[in-house]
Design a protein around this motif. Structure first.
Motif: not given
Length: 469
Positions: A29-46
């Motif tokens: 259950m936890a590993l998919p949520h920690l997958d960096p390949r998931n689409t997420r918001e761009v960080s402020t610095e980036h």
């Protein structure tokens, strides 16, 4: 809140099983949520860094009206801008720019087998809101977008890709390789399973050692057996109760035999006194001599019975480590001297330099009985051979007498058994000597048996366990 201690064996097994399953479930259950390949918001610095890049591009190509030329120059950013306008990125991590129209069609030309171009196509197809920039990891390539950009008097969407120098996270590899995930779960659960196996095996080993002590004739209660899980506590308590019952039974047996011997010796003493008085009054006679002989034999038999009983009860209470030399050297020398006085010879090999855990007096008496029998019943020769192999001592005592019939070889160690040959005729024995010897050897976890000797008489073989120091 303190969890209750699980003392039930099956409870512990199920607890470890469900804990292992819980770890697997949490990992899944936890590993998919920690997958960096998931689409997420761009960080402020980036986001701020990309906005600076976008502004540089718009400023650089503000006067350029040909979109194709702009796109070709964006493919090679090092040539697209003067040195002063180059992005402040290290050469190993230069950004790549991709332009699409408002419908998501990629306008930036592809350079052959371009993995980044394929990643952009996949990323664009997953963008739902063109006004909400997102980012996603593709292998070692990070894509971010879309960002509105104005080029060649038209509005387009900008996607920025950069190479990631960081290796993929460990859990990312786990997602891509289920075998590794299984190995991780096994690695995490192994200490729990080892702990469970230790908890289960420790009481079992204690119970095994206690059973071995009983097999050696050591009837001792062990409080350690009544610890651990409820099943082993019950088994340990039952084992200790059994040992206590055996001790009480043997004590009662010893007391009974002592009482019987006392009761028998009283009339036996009176009988011998009456026989002595009769002899004084009437003189010697064959009948009175027979009465005296049988009375002496009965008294000897009672003494042997008491010795046998005493040996069965307390032989384990006087165990000590003895060298074979200190145990039997004097016995062999004494019996050799006695054989010479009888006009016979006793030959024995050297005693191995080994040690044994024993009741010394019992083993001395056991071997002495067999050697004296061999000297007594042999015509003129008796031999004693001792050899040590690994953790076993082998003793052979043989003579050149008449021996024992084949069908009686297995019976001579029974109490009160008298062989039918001349070997036992007129010996005056009680039939308990070899029974006492066999009992002493068995008390020391040994074996004894008799066969025909190549010398023509009886060959008695003894096997005893040795100890290593």
């Amino acid at each position: 809140m303190k969890l209750p201690k699980i003392t039930n064996l099956y409870g512990r097994i199920f607890a470890v099983f469900w804990l292992t399953m819980l770890l697997v479930l949490l990992a899944v259950m936890a590993l998919p949520h920690l997958d960096p390949r998931n689409t997420r918001e761009v960080s402020t610095e980036h986001y701020q860094k990309i906005m600076v890049m976008k502004q540089q591009i718009e400023r650089r190509f503000a006067t350029q009206k040909d979109l194709d030329k702009i796109l070709k120059r964006l493919v090679r950013p090092s040539r697209a801008m003067p040195h002063g306008d180059r992005l402040s990125e290290p050469s190993s991590n230069k950004p790549r720019f991709f332009i699409t129209d408002l419908d998501g069609n990629i306008l930036t030309p592809s350079t052959g087998r371009d993995y980044a171009h394929k990643a952009v196509r996949n990323f664009v197809s997953n963008v739902e809101d063109p006004h909400q920039p997102l980012q996603r990891l593709y292998g070692r390539f990070i894509l971010a977008g879309p960002f509105p950009i104005h080029l060649a008097n038209a509005d387009y969407l900008l996607y920025v890709g950069m190479k990631s120098n960081e290796l993929p996270p460990f859990f990312l590899q786990l997602l891509d390789h289920p075998i590794q995930l299984l190995l991780l779960v096994m690695l995490v659960s192994t200490p729990l399973l080892l702990r469970l196996s230790w908890v289960l095996s420790q009481p079992a080993r204690l119970l095994e050692k206690a059973a071995q002590r009983v097999a050696r004739g050591e009837f001792e209660i062990d409080p350690m057996l009544e610890r651990g899980t409820s099943e082993f506590r019950q088994a340990g308590a039952s084992f200790n109760q059994m040992v206590e019952a055996v001790n009480q039974m043997m004590s009662r047996q010893q007391r009974l035999l002592s009482d019987i011997s006392h009761e028998l010796r009283s009339p036996l003493t009176r009988l011998r006194m009456a026989q002595a008085l009769a002899t004084r009054k009437q003189g010697e006679s064959q009948e009175l001599a027979r009465i005296d002989t049988e009375a002496q034999r009965l008294e000897l038999m009672i003494a042997h019975l008491l010795e046998l009983s005493r040996m069965q009860v307390d032989s384990h209470q006087k165990r000590e480590i003895q060298s074979l030399t200190s145990l039997w050297e004097t016995l062999l020398e004494d019996t050799q001297f006695e054989a010479e006085q009888m006009g016979k010879s006793l030959v024995f090999t050297s005693i191995p330099e080994r040690h044994i855990a024993c009741h010394p007096q019992l083993l001395i008496s056991a071997l002495e009985n067999i050697i004296r029998n061999a000297i007594y019943y042999g015509k003129d020769k008796a031999c004693v051979t001792m050899t040590a192999e690994a953790d076993q001592l082998h003793i052979q005592v043989e003579d050149n007498g008449e021996g024992v019939a084949e069908e009686e070889l297995t019976s001579i160690f029974r109490p009160f058994y008298r062989v039918s040959t001349a070997r036992d005729r007129n010996s005056g024995g009680t039939g308990l000597g070899l029974a006492i010897t066999e009992n002493a050897i068995r008390q020391h976890n040994g074996r004894i048996h008799a066969v025909r000797s190549p010398l023509g008489g009886l060959l008695v073989e003894i096997h005893l366990p040795l100890v290593a120091l």
